[in-house]
Design a protein around this motif. Structure first.
Motif, PDB file in Angstrom:
ATOM      1  N   ILE A 184     -19.593 -11.646   9.063  1.00 38.35           N
ATOM      2  CA  ILE A 184     -18.937 -10.653   9.915  1.00 38.35           C
ATOM      3  C   ILE A 184     -19.176  -9.234   9.389  1.00 38.35           C
ATOM      4  CG2 ILE A 184     -16.680  -9.795  10.682  1.00 38.35           C
ATOM      5  CD1 ILE A 184     -15.816 -12.747  10.949  1.00 38.35           C
ATOM      6  N   LEU A 185     -19.040  -9.034   8.097  1.00 33.19           N
ATOM      7  CA  LEU A 185     -19.199  -7.678   7.556  1.00 33.19           C
ATOM      8  C   LEU A 185     -20.636  -7.179   7.621  1.00 33.19           C
ATOM      9  CD1 LEU A 185     -16.779  -7.634   4.486  1.00 33.19           C
ATOM     10  CD2 LEU A 185     -16.404  -6.734   6.778  1.00 33.19           C
ATOM     11  N   PHE A 186     -21.603  -8.097   7.517  1.00 33.14           N
ATOM     12  CA  PHE A 186     -23.011  -7.689   7.578  1.00 33.14           C
ATOM     13  C   PHE A 186     -23.584  -7.728   9.002  1.00 33.14           C
ATOM     14  CE2 PHE A 186     -23.308  -8.348   2.922  1.00 33.14           C
ATOM     15  CZ  PHE A 186     -24.045  -7.224   2.590  1.00 33.14           C
ATOM     16  N   SER A 187     -22.743  -8.036   9.981  1.00 34.46           N
ATOM     17  CA  SER A 187     -23.259  -8.134  11.357  1.00 34.46           C
ATOM     18  C   SER A 187     -23.699  -6.769  11.900  1.00 34.46           C
ATOM     19  CB  SER A 187     -22.202  -8.754  12.286  1.00 34.46           C
ATOM     20  OG  SER A 187     -21.033  -7.953  12.326  1.00 34.46           O
ATOM     21  N   ASN A 188     -23.151  -5.688  11.347  1.00 29.42           N
ATOM     22  CA  ASN A 188     -23.607  -4.330  11.683  1.00 29.42           C
ATOM     23  C   ASN A 188     -23.832  -3.580  10.377  1.00 29.42           C
ATOM     24  OD1 ASN A 188     -21.227  -4.977  13.933  1.00 29.42           O
ATOM     25  ND2 ASN A 188     -23.137  -4.182  14.805  1.00 29.42           N
ATOM     26  N   ARG A 189     -24.930  -3.912   9.704  1.00 28.57           N
ATOM     27  CA  ARG A 189     -25.111  -3.411   8.337  1.00 28.57           C
ATOM     28  C   ARG A 189     -25.312  -1.902   8.254  1.00 28.57           C
ATOM     29  NH1 ARG A 189     -28.530  -6.274   4.873  1.00 28.57           N
ATOM     30  NH2 ARG A 189     -28.548  -4.395   3.584  1.00 28.57           N
ATOM     31  N   ARG A 190     -25.684  -1.260   9.341  1.00 24.93           N
ATOM     32  CA  ARG A 190     -25.882   0.192   9.306  1.00 24.93           C
ATOM     33  C   ARG A 190     -24.604   0.967   9.628  1.00 24.93           C
ATOM     34  NH1 ARG A 190     -31.820   1.310  12.079  1.00 24.93           N
ATOM     35  NH2 ARG A 190     -33.035   0.016  10.643  1.00 24.93           N
ATOM     36  N   LYS A 191     -23.580   0.253  10.068  1.00 31.20           N
ATOM     37  CA  LYS A 191     -22.325   0.911  10.442  1.00 31.20           C
ATOM     38  C   LYS A 191     -21.265   0.687   9.371  1.00 31.20           C
ATOM     39  CE  LYS A 191     -23.158   0.559  15.414  1.00 31.20           C
ATOM     40  NZ  LYS A 191     -22.620   0.082  16.719  1.00 31.20           N
ATOM     41  N   ILE A 192     -20.252   1.534   9.378  1.00 34.50           N
ATOM     42  CA  ILE A 192     -19.156   1.377   8.420  1.00 34.50           C
ATOM     43  C   ILE A 192     -18.411   0.063   8.728  1.00 34.50           C
ATOM     44  CG2 ILE A 192     -18.913   3.859   8.027  1.00 34.50           C
ATOM     45  CD1 ILE A 192     -16.435   3.781   9.882  1.00 34.50           C
ATOM     46  N   ILE A 193     -17.744  -0.455   7.703  1.00 37.28           N
ATOM     47  CA  ILE A 193     -17.151  -1.795   7.827  1.00 37.28           C
ATOM     48  C   ILE A 193     -15.798  -1.803   8.542  1.00 37.28           C
ATOM     49  CG2 ILE A 193     -18.322  -2.622   5.755  1.00 37.28           C
ATOM     50  CD1 ILE A 193     -15.608  -2.274   4.282  1.00 37.28           C
ATOM     51  N   ASN A 194     -15.255  -0.646   8.871  1.00 37.24           N
ATOM     52  CA  ASN A 194     -13.899  -0.529   9.404  1.00 37.24           C
ATOM     53  C   ASN A 194     -13.575  -1.558  10.496  1.00 37.24           C
ATOM     54  OD1 ASN A 194     -11.309   0.678   9.780  1.00 37.24           O
ATOM     55  ND2 ASN A 194     -12.114   1.756  11.565  1.00 37.24           N
ATOM     56  N   LYS A 195     -14.356  -1.569  11.578  1.00 38.95           N
ATOM     57  CA  LYS A 195     -14.064  -2.457  12.718  1.00 38.95           C
ATOM     58  C   LYS A 195     -14.192  -3.927  12.351  1.00 38.95           C
ATOM     59  CE  LYS A 195     -15.153   0.594  16.598  1.00 38.95           C
ATOM     60  NZ  LYS A 195     -16.018   0.805  17.801  1.00 38.95           N
ATOM     61  N   ASN A 196     -15.246  -4.274  11.629  1.00 39.57           N
ATOM     62  CA  ASN A 196     -15.451  -5.680  11.273  1.00 39.57           C
ATOM     63  C   ASN A 196     -14.412  -6.170  10.258  1.00 39.57           C
ATOM     64  OD1 ASN A 196     -17.622  -6.277  12.967  1.00 39.57           O
ATOM     65  ND2 ASN A 196     -19.094  -5.402  11.535  1.00 39.57           N
ATOM     66  N   PHE A 197     -13.995  -5.288   9.351  1.00 42.51           N
ATOM     67  CA  PHE A 197     -12.964  -5.672   8.387  1.00 42.51           C
ATOM     68  C   PHE A 197     -11.646  -5.953   9.113  1.00 42.51           C
ATOM     69  CE2 PHE A 197      -9.513  -4.893   5.429  1.00 42.51           C
ATOM     70  CZ  PHE A 197      -9.932  -5.579   4.292  1.00 42.51           C
ATOM     71  N   LEU A 198     -11.294  -5.068  10.041  1.00 43.82           N
ATOM     72  CA  LEU A 198     -10.056  -5.265  10.809  1.00 43.82           C
ATOM     73  C   LEU A 198     -10.140  -6.508  11.691  1.00 43.82           C
ATOM     74  CD1 LEU A 198      -9.235  -1.549  11.743  1.00 43.82           C
ATOM     75  CD2 LEU A 198      -8.254  -2.954   9.927  1.00 43.82           C
ATOM     76  N   LYS A 199     -11.337  -6.811  12.136  1.00 45.81           N
ATOM     77  CA  LYS A 199     -11.558  -8.047  12.907  1.00 45.81           C
ATOM     78  C   LYS A 199     -11.235  -9.268  12.049  1.00 45.81           C
ATOM     79  CE  LYS A 199     -15.312 -10.427  15.365  1.00 45.81           C
ATOM     80  NZ  LYS A 199     -16.755 -10.353  15.721  1.00 45.81           N
ATOM     81  N   LEU A 200     -11.627  -9.231  10.792  1.00 47.61           N
ATOM     82  CA  LEU A 200     -11.363 -10.332   9.862  1.00 47.61           C
ATOM     83  C   LEU A 200      -9.873 -10.527   9.628  1.00 47.61           C
ATOM     84  CD1 LEU A 200     -13.999  -9.892   6.981  1.00 47.61           C
ATOM     85  CD2 LEU A 200     -13.653 -11.973   8.329  1.00 47.61           C
ATOM     86  N   PHE A 201      -9.143  -9.387   9.559  1.00 48.25           N
ATOM     87  CA  PHE A 201      -7.739  -9.447   9.155  1.00 48.25           C
ATOM     88  C   PHE A 201      -6.765  -9.084  10.274  1.00 48.25           C
ATOM     89  CE2 PHE A 201     -10.050  -8.999   5.148  1.00 48.25           C
ATOM     90  CZ  PHE A 201      -9.491 -10.037   4.426  1.00 48.25           C
ATOM     91  N   GLY A 202      -7.197  -9.277  11.508  1.00 47.55           N
ATOM     92  CA  GLY A 202      -6.293  -9.079  12.637  1.00 47.55           C
ATOM     93  C   GLY A 202      -5.721  -7.676  12.729  1.00 47.55           C
ATOM     94  N   GLY A 203      -6.512  -6.684  12.318  1.00 48.30           N
ATOM     95  CA  GLY A 203      -6.080  -5.296  12.422  1.00 48.30           C
ATOM     96  C   GLY A 203      -5.201  -4.812  11.293  1.00 48.30           C
ATOM     97  N   ASN A 204      -5.001  -5.638  10.273  1.00 50.22           N
ATOM     98  CA  ASN A 204      -4.117  -5.291   9.151  1.00 50.22           C
ATOM     99  C   ASN A 204      -4.843  -4.412   8.125  1.00 50.22           C
ATOM    100  OD1 ASN A 204      -2.306  -5.168   7.059  1.00 50.22           O
ATOM    101  ND2 ASN A 204      -1.925  -7.363   6.956  1.00 50.22           N
ATOM    102  N   LYS A 205      -4.564  -3.110   8.175  1.00 50.70           N
ATOM    103  CA  LYS A 205      -5.226  -2.162   7.263  1.00 50.70           C
ATOM    104  C   LYS A 205      -4.659  -2.222   5.846  1.00 50.70           C
ATOM    105  CE  LYS A 205      -7.068   1.385  10.344  1.00 50.70           C
ATOM    106  NZ  LYS A 205      -7.122   2.834  10.625  1.00 50.70           N
ATOM    107  N   SER A 206      -3.474  -2.792   5.690  1.00 51.38           N
ATOM    108  CA  SER A 206      -2.841  -2.816   4.367  1.00 51.38           C
ATOM    109  C   SER A 206      -3.637  -3.648   3.362  1.00 51.38           C
ATOM    110  CB  SER A 206      -1.412  -3.362   4.466  1.00 51.38           C
ATOM    111  OG  SER A 206      -1.417  -4.738   4.839  1.00 51.38           O
ATOM    112  N   ILE A 207      -4.439  -4.615   3.872  1.00 58.37           N
ATOM    113  CA  ILE A 207      -5.275  -5.449   2.993  1.00 58.37           C
ATOM    114  C   ILE A 207      -6.298  -4.575   2.276  1.00 58.37           C
ATOM    115  CG2 ILE A 207      -6.878  -7.405   2.859  1.00 58.37           C
ATOM    116  CD1 ILE A 207      -4.093  -8.267   3.650  1.00 58.37           C
ATOM    117  N   ALA A 208      -6.868  -3.632   3.024  1.00 57.30           N
ATOM    118  CA  ALA A 208      -7.861  -2.727   2.434  1.00 57.30           C
ATOM    119  C   ALA A 208      -7.226  -1.887   1.337  1.00 57.30           C
ATOM    120  CB  ALA A 208      -8.458  -1.833   3.511  1.00 57.30           C
TER     121      ALA A 208
END
Length: 267
Positions: free
Chosen positions: A212-236
């Motif tokens: 999931i994180l490497f699916s858009n390797r040229r873009k920042i990980i923000n959207k894909n990271f939130l996708k992994l964690f259901g929008g929970n930014k506190s994990i980051a």
């Protein structure tokens, strides 16, 4: 007889014919008297023959191609310590019944080399049944395996390989040493299991995270990271992770920490 006509091109096999290189590969490890050796893709037995001259107690030579297997059986009929296995290596990995502390050699078929390595990394019981892997890869694949953060070769394969294995590059092998001659050179790598890797109950969670994180390797990980964690930014925040980084800028260790968090929240 032209032995090259025995093999199937569909298996992606290029056979190492330079005996100096074959000996150099086997000499990378001191094979002890009671050692069991597994060879993946024995082909015409060039490597098998050199291994047979060591102190090894038992050699399992795995070859999927039936015609090549018949050739090997005939060629090594007088070697009682060599067992020729006509099977798919993935079945062998699954069965896990060859013993422990095994030395594994392989001139891996190019088209499935990364799948074989991944299967050996994702074994649930760790440390695994093998002591060391000594594998030959296409040079570009080897470069991806040993790639460091912030390089163009760094990706999912780098993260997965370095998770559980200590990797060492030994030497490159010219394409002129093979028949049929491949288009590019190869590289010999060895892999020793790490005793204290980041623990995951289900290793496939690391696969999910990296995919999931490497699916858009040229873009920042923000959207894909939130996708992994259901929008929970506190994990980051807990991970001290900058979501404005690209996946190739993260360290291996950060990927492992993310996978551990992902596993914890999805069990």
């Amino acid at each position: 007889m032209n032995f090259l006509h025995l093999s199937k091109k569909s298996l992606g096999q290029n056979f190492l014919t330079d005996q100096n290189i074959v000996k150099k590969i086997v000499n990378l490890i001191n094979i002890e008297k009671n050692q069991t050796v597994l060879e993946i893709g024995s082909g015409y037995g060039g490597l098998t023959k050199v291994i047979a001259n060591t102190k090894s107690k038992k050699i399992y030579a795995v070859e999927k191609d039936k015609k090549l297997c018949d050739f090997l059986i005939n060629n090594f009929k007088n070697n009682k310590n060599i067992k020729i296995i006509n099977d798919d290596i993935f079945n062998i990995i699954e069965r896990k019944n060859l013993g422990h502390n095994i030395v594994v050699f392989g001139n891996l078929p190019y088209n499935i080399s990364t799948q074989i390595l991944a299967s050996l990394i994702l074994i649930k019981k760790w440390p695994p049944w093998y002591k060391i892997l000594i594998f030959m890869f296409q040079k570009e694949v080897a470069d991806r395996i040993i790639a460091k953060t912030n390089t163009k070769e760094f990706g999912r394969l780098s993260v997965l390989s370095n998770w559980r294995l200590e990797i060492k590059k030994h030497f490159n092998v010219s394409k002129n040493c093979f028949r049929p001659k491949p288009k590019i050179n190869s590289t010999i790598l060895s892999f020793i299991p790490k005793q204290n890797s980041f623990y995951l109950k289900n290793p496939k969670n690391l696969e999910t995270v990296t995919r999931i994180l490497f699916s858009n390797r040229r873009k920042i990980i923000n959207k894909n990271f939130l996708k992994l964690f259901g929008g929970n930014k506190s994990i980051a925040k807990e991970l001290s992770l900058n979501l404005y980084k690209r996946p190739g800028e993260l360290t291996n260790e950060m990927f492992y920490k993310i996978a551990m968090k992902y596993e914890k929240l999805n069990n």
